[in-house]
Design a protein around this motif. Structure first.
Motif, short mmCIF file in Angstrom:
data_model
loop_
_atom_site.label_atom_id
_atom_site.label_comp_id
_atom_site.label_asym_id
_atom_site.label_seq_id
_atom_site.Cartn_x
_atom_site.Cartn_y
_atom_site.Cartn_z
N ASP A 175 0.83 -1.21 0.00
CA ASP A 175 0.00 0.00 0.00
C ASP A 175 0.86 1.26 0.00
OD1 ASP A 175 -2.22 -1.61 0.03
OD2 ASP A 175 -2.61 -1.38 2.17
N MET A 176 1.97 1.22 0.75
CA MET A 176 2.87 2.38 0.78
C MET A 176 3.53 2.60 -0.58
SD MET A 176 4.66 1.90 4.51
CE MET A 176 3.65 1.63 5.99
N ILE A 177 3.90 1.50 -1.24
CA ILE A 177 4.50 1.61 -2.57
C ILE A 177 3.48 2.18 -3.56
CG2 ILE A 177 5.49 0.31 -4.50
CD1 ILE A 177 6.56 -1.69 -2.42
N ASP A 178 2.24 1.70 -3.46
CA ASP A 178 1.19 2.17 -4.38
C ASP A 178 0.92 3.67 -4.20
OD1 ASP A 178 0.91 -0.36 -5.41
OD2 ASP A 178 -0.79 -0.90 -4.14
N SER A 179 1.07 4.18 -2.97
CA SER A 179 0.79 5.60 -2.72
C SER A 179 1.96 6.50 -3.09
CB SER A 179 0.43 5.81 -1.24
OG SER A 179 1.56 5.57 -0.41
N TYR A 180 3.10 5.89 -3.36
CA TYR A 180 4.30 6.67 -3.67
C TYR A 180 4.25 7.17 -5.11
CZ TYR A 180 9.22 7.67 -4.70
OH TYR A 180 10.38 8.27 -5.10
N VAL A 181 4.56 8.43 -5.30
CA VAL A 181 4.57 9.03 -6.64
C VAL A 181 6.02 9.08 -7.12
CG1 VAL A 181 4.03 11.05 -8.03
CG2 VAL A 181 2.54 10.41 -6.12
N LYS A 182 6.35 8.26 -8.10
CA LYS A 182 7.72 8.18 -8.60
C LYS A 182 8.05 9.38 -9.48
CE LYS A 182 10.99 5.14 -11.01
NZ LYS A 182 11.46 6.18 -11.95
N ARG A 183 9.25 9.90 -9.30
CA ARG A 183 9.74 11.00 -10.14
C ARG A 183 10.72 10.45 -11.17
NH1 ARG A 183 8.63 15.67 -7.03
NH2 ARG A 183 6.82 15.13 -5.75
N THR A 184 11.41 11.35 -11.85
CA THR A 184 12.36 10.93 -12.88
C THR A 184 13.65 10.37 -12.30
OG1 THR A 184 13.19 13.21 -12.98
CG2 THR A 184 11.46 12.61 -14.54
N VAL A 185 13.87 10.53 -11.00
CA VAL A 185 15.09 10.05 -10.36
C VAL A 185 15.05 8.51 -10.28
CG1 VAL A 185 16.52 10.17 -8.29
CG2 VAL A 185 15.19 12.16 -9.01
N SER A 186 16.21 7.87 -10.53
CA SER A 186 16.29 6.41 -10.40
C SER A 186 15.95 6.00 -8.98
CB SER A 186 17.71 5.93 -10.76
OG SER A 186 18.02 6.24 -12.10
N THR A 187 15.05 5.04 -8.84
CA THR A 187 14.53 4.66 -7.52
C THR A 187 14.60 3.14 -7.34
OG1 THR A 187 13.01 6.54 -7.63
CG2 THR A 187 12.60 4.89 -5.93
N TYR A 188 14.96 2.71 -6.13
CA TYR A 188 15.05 1.29 -5.80
C TYR A 188 14.40 1.03 -4.45
CZ TYR A 188 18.65 1.38 -9.43
OH TYR A 188 19.33 1.56 -10.60
N ILE A 189 13.79 -0.14 -4.31
CA ILE A 189 13.30 -0.61 -3.02
C ILE A 189 14.42 -1.38 -2.35
CG2 ILE A 189 11.68 -2.17 -1.87
CD1 ILE A 189 9.68 -1.53 -4.11
N LEU A 190 14.67 -1.09 -1.09
CA LEU A 190 15.72 -1.77 -0.33
C LEU A 190 15.10 -2.37 0.92
CD1 LEU A 190 18.81 -2.22 -0.39
CD2 LEU A 190 19.05 -0.18 1.04
N CYS A 191 15.25 -3.69 1.09
CA CYS A 191 14.57 -4.36 2.22
C CYS A 191 15.33 -5.61 2.63
CB CYS A 191 13.14 -4.71 1.84
SG CYS A 191 12.99 -5.73 0.36
N ASP A 192 14.94 -6.16 3.78
CA ASP A 192 15.54 -7.41 4.23
C ASP A 192 14.75 -8.59 3.70
OD1 ASP A 192 13.25 -7.52 5.76
OD2 ASP A 192 14.23 -7.05 7.66
N SER A 193 15.12 -9.79 4.13
CA SER A 193 14.53 -11.00 3.56
C SER A 193 13.04 -11.14 3.86
CB SER A 193 15.27 -12.24 4.11
OG SER A 193 15.20 -12.29 5.52
N TRP A 194 12.55 -10.48 4.93
CA TRP A 194 11.13 -10.59 5.26
C TRP A 194 10.27 -9.95 4.18
CZ3 TRP A 194 8.19 -13.06 8.81
CH2 TRP A 194 6.86 -12.66 8.91
N TYR A 195 10.74 -8.83 3.63
CA TYR A 195 9.95 -8.08 2.65
C TYR A 195 10.31 -8.40 1.20
CZ TYR A 195 8.26 -5.39 6.60
OH TYR A 195 7.67 -5.03 7.78
N THR A 196 11.34 -9.22 0.98
CA THR A 196 11.68 -9.63 -0.39
C THR A 196 10.69 -10.70 -0.82
OG1 THR A 196 14.01 -9.18 0.06
CG2 THR A 196 13.51 -10.43 -1.92
N SER A 197 9.64 -10.29 -1.49
CA SER A 197 8.58 -11.22 -1.87
C SER A 197 8.03 -10.84 -3.24
CB SER A 197 7.44 -11.21 -0.85
OG SER A 197 6.83 -9.93 -0.81
N LYS A 198 7.28 -11.74 -3.82
CA LYS A 198 6.71 -11.54 -5.14
C LYS A 198 5.83 -10.29 -5.18
CE LYS A 198 3.96 -14.04 -8.63
NZ LYS A 198 2.75 -13.19 -8.68
N ARG A 199 5.02 -10.09 -4.16
CA ARG A 199 4.09 -8.96 -4.14
C ARG A 199 4.83 -7.63 -4.05
NH1 ARG A 199 -0.22 -9.98 0.36
NH2 ARG A 199 -1.12 -8.13 -0.63
N ILE A 200 5.89 -7.57 -3.25
CA ILE A 200 6.67 -6.35 -3.14
C ILE A 200 7.36 -6.04 -4.47
CG2 ILE A 200 8.68 -5.28 -2.05
CD1 ILE A 200 6.35 -5.35 -0.17
#
Length: 244
Positions: A175-200
């Motif tokens: 839900d937080m990712i969906d609400s995020y408005v991406k700009r032209t800057v290169s963007t990456y998600i950084l997380c630990d093994s708990w959040y590394t999943s297909k849905r994320i």
């Protein structure tokens, strides 16, 4: 209300954010006291400390009443905070020519378990497994998203996790990712093994964002129509010292 000089600076920033259009004057005064108290040295999360550290002249119970029963809507406050955070991080990313990282993690605010005779136990407190303690602990668990670029990192969004509700921590992060408005800057998600999943990963790709995260050894993945566990890839990877 008589304010200290640094409190006046806090109030001026909140005015720039146009909060007086949505909050009454007493509410604005409470917000200034809360921010001042929470940023003060020695603050550990208690309401009584906010009252003392901010040198608020009103009785401590007025701040508790404001938080519990005050007539104010935090929707705009959350919205403007996320907007200002994103603007600051993206500006810094362009200036330093650095990518933006969206960091996901959760934390537990541990509380003392109340007696079975307690008439007013702390609301929404539950037992959550704490990796640091290696056992379940009693308290609040919060899922948070931070934004970082270069030498700047700010909280962007957060949500209280409740085991009795259907929404999982993974769904809260999505839900937080969906609400995020991406700009032209290169963007990456950084997380630990708990959040590394297909849905994320899929939520990020929907915004044009790739995911960097640790992978559990028991994760199942499909490659060339065959099912494998991630630990089967370990012999393939060889550690090489990076060249800086």
């Amino acid at each position: 209300m008589t304010r200290l000089s640094h409190q006046e600076k806090i109030h001026n920033i909140l005015e720039e954010w146009r909060l007086p259009l949505y909050f009454s004057k007493p509410s604005m005064n409470h917000l200034v006291s809360m921010i001042d108290g929470m940023l003060s040295f020695g603050f550990t999360g208690k309401i009584s400390q906010i009252h003392a550290l901010s040198f608020c002249k009103k009785h401590r119970t007025t701040l508790s009443y404001f938080l519990n029963k005050g007539a104010w809507d935090e929707t705009y406050l959350n919205q403007i905070t996320k907007q200002k955070t994103a603007q600051t991080i993206h500006k810094n990313a362009r200036k330093q020519k650095e990518p933006v990282f969206l960091l996901f993690d959760d934390t537990i605010g541990q509380k003392t378990k109340p007696s079975s005779q307690a008439q007013s136990p702390i609301e929404s407190c539950q037992y959550h497994f704490c990796h640091k303690e290696g056992k379940p602990v009693y308290g609040h668990q919060v899922v948070g998203m931070m934004m970082q670029s270069g030498d700047l990192a700010y909280p962007y969004d957060f949500a209280l996790y409740n085991q009795s509700k259907e929404k999982s921590k993974i769904q809260m992060a999505v839900d937080m990712i969906d609400s995020y408005v991406k700009r032209t800057v290169s963007t990456y998600i950084l997380c630990d093994s708990w959040y590394t999943s297909k849905r994320i990963i899929e939520a990020g790709l929907g915004k044009g964002i790739h995911t960097i995260g640790a992978l559990r050894s028991n994760r199942i993945f499909f490659q060339k129509a065959s099912e494998n566990k991630s630990n089967s890839l370990f012999p393939i990877f060889q550690w090489k010292k990076p060249t800086l």
